[in-house]
Design an enzyme around this catalytic site. Structure first.
Site, PDB file in Angstrom:
ATOM      1  CD  GLN A  80      -3.045  -1.040   2.256  1.00  0.00           C
ATOM      2  OE1 GLN A  80      -3.293  -2.226   2.792  1.00  0.00           O
ATOM      3  NE2 GLN A  80      -3.628   0.330   2.688  1.00  0.00           N
ATOM      4  NE  ARG A 140     -13.785   0.609   3.234  1.00  0.00           N
ATOM      5  CZ  ARG A 140     -14.048  -0.153   2.349  1.00  0.00           C
ATOM      6  NH1 ARG A 140     -14.155  -1.545   2.129  1.00  0.00           N
ATOM      7  NH2 ARG A 140     -14.492   0.731   1.273  1.00  0.00           N
ATOM      8  CB  CYS A 141      -8.632   1.033  11.288  1.00  0.00           C
ATOM      9  SG  CYS A 141      -7.044   1.565  10.735  1.00  0.00           S
ATOM     10  CD  GLU A 188      -9.563   4.358   6.548  1.00  0.00           C
ATOM     11  OE1 GLU A 188      -8.608   3.411   6.908  1.00  0.00           O
ATOM     12  OE2 GLU A 188      -9.164   5.399   6.480  1.00  0.00           O
TER      13      GLU A 188
HETATM   14  N1  MCN Z   1     -13.620   9.685  -3.535  1.00  0.00           N
HETATM   15  C1  MCN Z   1     -14.428  10.482  -4.307  1.00  0.00           C
HETATM   16  N2  MCN Z   1     -14.529  11.647  -3.689  1.00  0.00           N
HETATM   17  C2  MCN Z   1     -14.420  12.209  -2.372  1.00  0.00           C
HETATM   18  C3  MCN Z   1     -13.544  11.093  -1.697  1.00  0.00           C
HETATM   19  C4  MCN Z   1     -13.181  10.120  -2.499  1.00  0.00           C
HETATM   20  O1  MCN Z   1     -14.629  10.240  -5.430  1.00  0.00           O
HETATM   21  N3  MCN Z   1     -14.598  13.114  -1.694  1.00  0.00           N
HETATM   22  C5  MCN Z   1     -12.970   8.655  -4.335  1.00  0.00           C
HETATM   23  C6  MCN Z   1     -11.578   8.822  -4.488  1.00  0.00           C
HETATM   24  O2  MCN Z   1     -11.221   9.237  -5.503  1.00  0.00           O
HETATM   25  C7  MCN Z   1     -10.670   7.071  -4.511  1.00  0.00           C
HETATM   26  C8  MCN Z   1     -11.889   6.424  -3.613  1.00  0.00           C
HETATM   27  O3  MCN Z   1     -13.001   7.198  -3.262  1.00  0.00           O
HETATM   28  O4  MCN Z   1     -11.210   6.463  -5.988  1.00  0.00           O
HETATM   29  C9  MCN Z   1     -11.358   6.135  -2.136  1.00  0.00           C
HETATM   30  O5  MCN Z   1     -10.802   7.716  -1.785  1.00  0.00           O
HETATM   31  P1  MCN Z   1     -10.130   8.012  -0.186  1.00  0.00           P
HETATM   32  O6  MCN Z   1     -11.437   7.918   0.497  1.00  0.00           O
HETATM   33  O7  MCN Z   1      -9.077   8.963  -0.388  1.00  0.00           O
HETATM   34  O8  MCN Z   1      -9.284   6.566   0.022  1.00  0.00           O
HETATM   35  P2  MCN Z   1      -7.937   6.019  -0.482  1.00  0.00           P
HETATM   36  O9  MCN Z   1      -8.027   6.072  -1.969  1.00  0.00           O
HETATM   37  O10 MCN Z   1      -6.897   6.466   0.483  1.00  0.00           O
HETATM   38  O11 MCN Z   1      -8.039   4.346   0.083  1.00  0.00           O
HETATM   39  C10 MCN Z   1      -7.858   3.874   1.217  1.00  0.00           C
HETATM   40  C11 MCN Z   1      -9.028   3.373   1.883  1.00  0.00           C
HETATM   41  C12 MCN Z   1      -8.632   2.654   2.839  1.00  0.00           C
HETATM   42  S1  MCN Z   1      -7.595   3.149   4.085  1.00  0.00           S
HETATM   43  C13 MCN Z   1      -8.820   1.283   3.370  1.00  0.00           C
HETATM   44  S2  MCN Z   1      -8.350   0.381   4.419  1.00  0.00           S
HETATM   45  C14 MCN Z   1      -9.640   0.705   2.049  1.00  0.00           C
HETATM   46  C15 MCN Z   1     -10.639   1.388   1.412  1.00  0.00           C
HETATM   47  O12 MCN Z   1      -9.743   2.733   1.149  1.00  0.00           O
HETATM   48  N4  MCN Z   1      -9.318  -0.310   1.356  1.00  0.00           N
HETATM   49  C16 MCN Z   1      -9.980  -0.698   0.399  1.00  0.00           C
HETATM   50  N5  MCN Z   1     -11.426   1.278   0.221  1.00  0.00           N
HETATM   51  C17 MCN Z   1     -10.949   0.145  -0.354  1.00  0.00           C
HETATM   52  N6  MCN Z   1     -11.519  -0.160  -1.488  1.00  0.00           N
HETATM   53  C18 MCN Z   1     -10.986  -1.332  -2.088  1.00  0.00           C
HETATM   54  N7  MCN Z   1     -12.015  -1.926  -3.074  1.00  0.00           N
HETATM   55  N8  MCN Z   1     -10.002  -2.256  -1.954  1.00  0.00           N
HETATM   56  C19 MCN Z   1      -9.482  -1.735  -0.603  1.00  0.00           C
HETATM   57  O13 MCN Z   1      -8.390  -2.450   0.069  1.00  0.00           O
HETATM   58 CU1  CUM Z   2      -6.490   1.142   8.865  1.00  0.00          CU
HETATM   59  S1  CUM Z   2      -6.876   0.181   7.261  1.00  0.00           S
HETATM   60 MO1  CUM Z   2      -6.737   1.583   5.675  1.00  0.00          MO
HETATM   61  O1  CUM Z   2      -5.869   2.718   6.514  1.00  0.00           O
HETATM   62  O2  CUM Z   2      -5.302   0.894   4.524  1.00  0.00           O
END
Ligand code: MCN
Ligand code: CUM
Length: 806
Positions: A237, A384-385, A760
Site C-alpha cells: 500500500q 478501514r480503520c 473508511e
Molecule cells: N473519492 C471521491 N470523492 C471524495 C473522496 C473519495 O470520489 N470526496 C474516491 C477517490 O477518488 C478514490 C476513492 O473514493 O477513488 C477512495 O478515496 P479515499 O477516501 O481518499 O481513500 P483512499 O484512496 O486513500 O483509500 C484508502 C481506503 C482505506 S484506508 C482502506 S483500508 C480501504 C478503502 O480505502 N481499502 C480498500 N477502500 C477500499 N476499497 C477497495 N476496493 N479495496 C481496498 O483494499
Molecule cells: Cu487502517 S486500514 Mo486503511 O488505513 O489501509
C-alpha cells in the site's frame, strides 16, 4: 460558431471530470482476468519460499535442525534466525518504534510465528522441506487475556526488553507494558464527573478481527548481483516507504532498490506493514542469486499478518439531567500481540483514538491508552480503520446510546442536543483536533426524515408492548450512529513515518497531441484511483479523463509518496494532483496568451481552454496548447508541459455521516434480519459519486461482517480459532443487506478541491450502527451493553441472560 459547435455542457460532459459517475477504467482488465498481480510475476529460474511456523503460542526454541530439509529434492536453502544474524536481519524495526523478530530468535511468541524459511524450486518442494525441518520446543505459559498482562505474576513475553523501563513512547510500567498514552485534562475531567447529574460507565470491547483481502500478502524479490540492484514486486500500500525501509535495513543504496506494487487485490490496511516474508525473500534472493517468490496462504494471512482492533475501552460520560454532555473519560487496554507492529504515524501510538469525543461538543475529556504484549499475532492498525477512528467511533457511539438509555432520552435526540453546531467550525476539540468543517444537524435531520425515524420509534414501542403481551417473539432495534472521521494524514507538523513527513505527490506530463500521464505517490488496491485521479485533472486542465493515464506503484517513476491508507489519498494526493494540474494550467495560460497575442490577464478559463475576455471567438483549447508547448512557446520559456507537486496538508479532513440500521431479532433463535440500512455520508466535494457509492457499499459490508460475526478468537492456550474461512465470517450476497446511500456536501475549506476522504467512513460509522441496533433491541429488557460480534448465538445468549427465552 456553427451548429456543430458543442455546447458548454457538451464540452464539460466530454471531460468526465469531477462529479461525473465515470465508469471505472481499471475494471476493463479486472473483470476479464487481465489484471497483473504479484503472483502473475513469473521470472526465469524463480524459487519459492515458505515458512516453518510455530504450533505454540509461547515456547522456547531448544533447537532447529535443517539437515533433513536440505536433503529434500528441490530444497536449496533454509533460513533461520541464526542465518539472518549473519546479515544483521534476525530482527526488524516496526513502524511503532518496537522491534520484531523476522524469524523466531530463541523463542516463539504467537501461534504460527515464522520460525524458518525454506527456499525451493517450487512451492511443493518448499512444503516438503517445511515438513522435514525439526524444531524442538519447550512450551512456556501463554498470556492470552490482555487484562492479566500486567499482573505481577504474568509471564515475561519479551525477554529482549527485560529491564527496559523506557519504550518508544515513554515509560513502561511492567515487563508486558508497551506504552501509556494520555491526552486531555485529567483534573478538569474528573471535576466534571464530580459535578455531573448523570454519569455512565461501561467496558466496551472492540474485538480482534482481520481485513482478509481477497489477495493475500506476497512478494517477488530479485537481486541482480552484477548491477547490485534489488527489485521487489509486492502487495504494498506504500511502495516508497518499503523502498526506504529496505534501504535502511539492507544497506543497499536506495536508488538501486526498485519497488513495484502491481495490481493489488484488496488491501484494507493488511498491506501497509513490513512482514518477515518480505525480508526473507529479499535475503533469499541475495543468498541464492535467483528470484524468490513468497505468497501467503489464507490461513497464514488470517493468523499472522496485521490483525485489527482488540481495544478494550472503559468508557465514562458525564452529563446534566437535561442531557448535555459535560465530560468524557476513556481508558483503553490495547492488546498489541507479541510485537508493537501498529502501522500508525510515528508519534501516534494509539493512532487518532483521541477523536473519541466524536461529533459532540465535550467541554473536557481525558483519554488514556495502555498498550500491552500478549501471545498473539502483531498488527493492530488495519481494516478501514483511519488509524483507530473505528475504535473511537464505536466507543463514543455506544457510549451515547448508553447515556440516552440512562436519561430515558431518545438516542437521536441526545445526539442532536450535543452536536457541534455548524457555526462552531473550525472546531477545537477537547482532545486537541481542529475539525475543519461540518454540518451535523442537517445531515442527521435529513437521515431521520428519509427513514421516518419517528415512525420507526412508534412501531418499536408497539412491538415492545406486543412482545410483553406474548404476541410476538421478535424484538426490534433501531441503531443510530453519527460519526466524525479524521483522515488525510497528514500535516508534517504532527505526522511522519520513520521520520518521513506524510506529504503526497503528483507528476503530470502532457504529450504534444493533447493527452498525458499522471504519476501519483499513492497506490490503489481497488479504490479506483486510475479513474478518479484523471477526473480531477480533467476538470482542472480541460483534457478529457480518458486521455489521462494514471500510474501508481512504481518507485522508479512515481514521485515519492507515502501511499494509500487512512483514507489519505484524496485529502493529500488528491490535493497534490489538483495543484500539479494548476501549475500546468498556469504555464498553459502563458502559452495561450502568446499564441493569441494578448496579455495573460486578458484570458479567462473556459472548461477546456482559454478565451480572450470579451472576444469569445478568440480561444485556445488545452489540446492546441499541448501542441504549442512543444514548438511555439514564448521566447525564454522552457518547452514542454509538465509539473510536479508535493503537498503537505495544513490540516486533516473531517468527513462525517449519519447511519441508521433497523433490525428484528428472534429471541428464541437469535436470528436477526436487517430490515433497512441507511447511510448518509458527507465527504465534501465528491469526485466520482459512483465510486463513492461503491466504497460505501464495500465498507458497509465489512462493517456488517465485523459487527455481526467476524472474529479472530484464541483459546486459553493461544490457539487461533478464527484461522480459516470455515470459522471467519465472510458475508456473501446472500447474507448482505441492501444498502441505501445518501449524502450532503460540506466541502473542506483547506483542500484545493474541497474533498475529504471516504474510503473508511462506512466501516467507521457502520459498526456502531449495527451494534447499536442490536443493543437498542434488547435495551427495554434492562440490558445496557452486549459485546460484539452479534452473531445468532450471542443474540440468543443475551435473550437467555435477560430471561426472555429458555
Ligand atoms: N473519492 C471521491 N470523492 C471524495 C473522496 C473519495 O470520489 N470526496 C474516491 C477517490 O477518488 C478514490 C476513492 O473514493 O477513488 C477512495 O478515496 P479515499 O477516501 O481518499 O481513500 P483512499 O484512496 O486513500 O483509500 C484508502 C481506503 C482505506 S484506508 C482502506 S483500508 C480501504 C478503502 O480505502 N481499502 C480498500 N477502500 C477500499 N476499497 C477497495 N476496493 N479495496 C481496498 O483494499
Ligand atoms: Cu487502517 S486500514 Mo486503511 O488505513 O489501509
Amino acid at each position: 460558431m456553427n451548429d456543430m459547435t458543442p455546447t458548454r455542457e457538451q464540452r464539460e460532459a466530454r471531460l468526465e471530470g469531477m462529479g461525473c459517475k465515470r465508469k471505472r477504467v481499471e475494471d476493463i482488465r479486472f473483470t476479464q482476468g487481465k489484471g497483473n498481480y504479484v503472483d502473475d510475476v513469473k521470472l526465469p529460474g524463480m524459487l519459492h519460499g515458505d515458512f516453518v511456523r510455530s504450533p505454540h503460542a509461547h515456547a522456547r526454541i531448544k533447537s532447529i535442525n535443517t539437515e533433513k530439509a536440505l536433503k529434500v529434492p528441490g530444497v536449496l536453502a533454509v533460513l533461520t534466525a541464526e542465518t539472518l544474524k549473519t546479515v544483521n536481519l534476525a530482527w526488524m524495526p516496526t513502524l511503532a518504534g518496537d522491534v520484531q523478530m523476522v524469524l523466531a530468535d530463541g523463542k516463539v511468541l504467537f501461534q504460527n510465528q515464522e520460525v524458518a524459511f525454506v527456499v525451493a524450486t517450487d512451492r511443493y518442494a518448499a512444503d516438503d522441506g517445511i515438513g522435514a525441518v525439526e524444531v524442538e520446543y519447550e512450551a512456556l505459559p501463554p498470556l492470552i487475556d490482555p487484562f492479566t498482562a500486567m499482573d505481577a505474576d504474568a509471564p515475561m513475553l519479551r525477554e529482549d526488553l527485560a529491564g527496559k523501563t523506557e519504550g518508544a513512547h515513554g515509560p513502561r510500567k511492567h515487563h508486558n507494558h508497551i506504552f501509556e498514552w494520555t491526552v486531555g485534562d485529567r483534573e478538569l475531567t474528573d471535576l466534571a464527573f464530580d459535578k455531573a447529574d448523570v454519569t455512565i460507565k461501561e467496558m466496551i470491547s472492540y474485538h480482534r478481527t482481520h481485513p482478509s483481502p481477497l489477495e493475500t500478502c506476497q512478494c517477488v524479490c530479485s537481486f541482480d548481483k552484477i548491477k547490485g540492484e534489488l527489485t521487489i514486486w509486492g502487495t504494498f500500500q506504500a511502495p516508497h516507504v518499503i523502498r526506504t525501509v529496505v534501504a535502511l535495513i539492507s544497506k543497499i543504496p536506495e536508488h538501486k532498490i526498485h519497488v513495484i506494487a502491481p495490481d493489488i487485490g484488496g488491501g484494507f490496511g493488511n498491506k501497509v506493514g513490513a512482514y518477515p516474508g518480505y525480508i526473507c525473500a529479499a535475503v533469499a534472493t541475495i543468498v541464492t542469486g535467483k528470484p524468490v517468490k513468497w505468497v501467503e496462504d489464507r490461513m497464514e494471512n488470517l493468523t499472522t499478518t496485521s490483525f485489527a482492533r482488540d481495544y478494550h475501552m472503559t468508557t465514562e460520560i458525564a452529563a446534566t439531567k437535561e442531557g448535555k454532555v459535560t465530560g468524557l473519560r476513556v481508558h483503553v487496554l490495547a492488546d498489541h500481540g507479541a510485537f508493537d507492529a501498529c502501522a500508525d504515524p510515528s508519534k501516534w501510538p494509539a493512532g487518532f483514538m483521541n477523536i473519541v469525543t466524536g461529533s459532540y461538543d465535550f467541554p473536557v475529556a481525558h483519554l488514556a491508552v495502555d498498550g500491552v504484549y500478549t501471545n498473539k499475532a502483531p498488527g493492530g492498525v488495519a481494516y478501514r480503520c483511519s488509524f483507530r477512528v473505528t475504535e473511537a467511533a464505536y466507543c463514543i457511539e455506544r457510549g451515547m446510546d448508553i447515556l440516552a438509555q440512562k436519561l430515558g432520552m431518545d438516542p437521536a435526540e441526545l445526539r442532536l442536543k450535543n452536536f457541534i453546531k455548524a457555526e462552531q467550525f473550525p472546531y477545537h476539540s477537547a482532545l486537541g483536533w481542529e475539525y475543519d468543517s461540518g454540518d451535523y444537524h442537517t445531515a442527521m435531520k435529513k437521515g431521520m426524515e428519509t427513514i421516518d425515524y419517528a415512525g420507526l420509534r412508534r412501531e418499536q414501542a408497539e412491538k415492545r408492548e406486543a412482545f410483553k403481551r406474548g404476541e410476538t417473539r421478535e424484538i426490534m432495534g433501531v441503531g443510530v450512529s453519527f460519526f466524525t472521521e479524521i483522515v488525510g494524514a497528514g500535516p508534517s507538523k504532527n505526522c511522519d513515518i520513520l521520520g518521513i513527513a506524510m506529504f503526497d505527490s503528483c507528476e503530470i506530463r502532457l504529450h504534444p497531441t493533447g493527452s498525458g500521464i499522471a504519476r501519483v505517490g499513492t497506490k490503489s488496491q481497488g479504490q479506483g484511483h486510475e479513474t478518479t485521479w484523471a477526473q480531477i485533472i480533467a476538470t482542472e486542465i480541460g483534457i478529457p479523463a480518458d486521455d489521462i493515464m494514471v500510474e501508481e506503484g512504481n518507485t522508479d517513476t512515481a514521485p515519492y509518496g507515502l501511499g494509500t491508507y487512512g483514507s489519505r489519498s484524496t485529502p493529500v494526493a488528491g490535493a497534490a494532483i489538483a495543484l500539479a494540474a494548476r501549475k500546468i494550467r498556469a504555464k498553459a495560460q502563458m502559452i495561450a496568451a502568446y499564441l493569441l497575442e494578448v496579455h495573460e490577464g486578458d484570458l479567462e478559463w473556459d472548461v477546456d481552454g482559454f478565451r480572450v475576455k470579451g472576444l469569445p471567438e478568440k480561444f485556445k483549447s488545452m489540446k492546441d496548447i499541448c501542441w504549442a508547448a512543444y514548438n511555439s512557446v514564448p521566447p525564454g520559456m522552457e518547452p514542454g508541459l509538465e509539473a510536479v507537486s508535493y503537498y503537505d496538508p495544513p490540516n486533516m479532513t473531517y468527513p462525517f455521516g449519519a447511519y441508521f440500521c433497523v433490525m428484528d431479532i428472534d429471541v428464541d433463535t437469535g436470528v436477526y434480519k436487517i430490515r433497512r440500512f441507511y447511510a448518509l455520508d458527507d465527504c465534501g466535494t465528491r469526485i466520482n459519486p459512483m465510486i463513492i457509492e461503491g466504497q460505501v457499499h464495500g465498507g458497509l459490508t465489512e462493517a456488517f461482517a465485523i459487527a455481526m460475526g467476524q472474529e479472530i478468537r484464541y483459546d486459553a492456550t493461544g490457539n487461533v480459532l478464527g484461522g480459516s474461512f470455515m470459522d471467519f465470517f465472510i458475508p456473501t450476497a446472500v447474507e448482505t443487506p441492501h444498502w441505501e446511500t445518501d449524502h450532503t456536501v460540506t466541502p473542506s475549506p483547506h483542500h484545493p478541491i474541497g474533498a475529504k476522504g471516504v474510503g473508511e467512513s462506512p466501516n467507521v460509522g457502520g459498526v456502531p450502527a449495527f451494534s447499536n441496533a442490536v443493543n437498542d433491541a434488547f435495551s427495554f429488557l434492562g440490558s445496557t451493553h452486549i459485546q460484539m460480534p452479534h452473531d445468532f448465538w450471542r443474540n440468543w445468549e443475551a435473550a437467555k441472560r435477560l430471561g426472555v427465552t429458555g
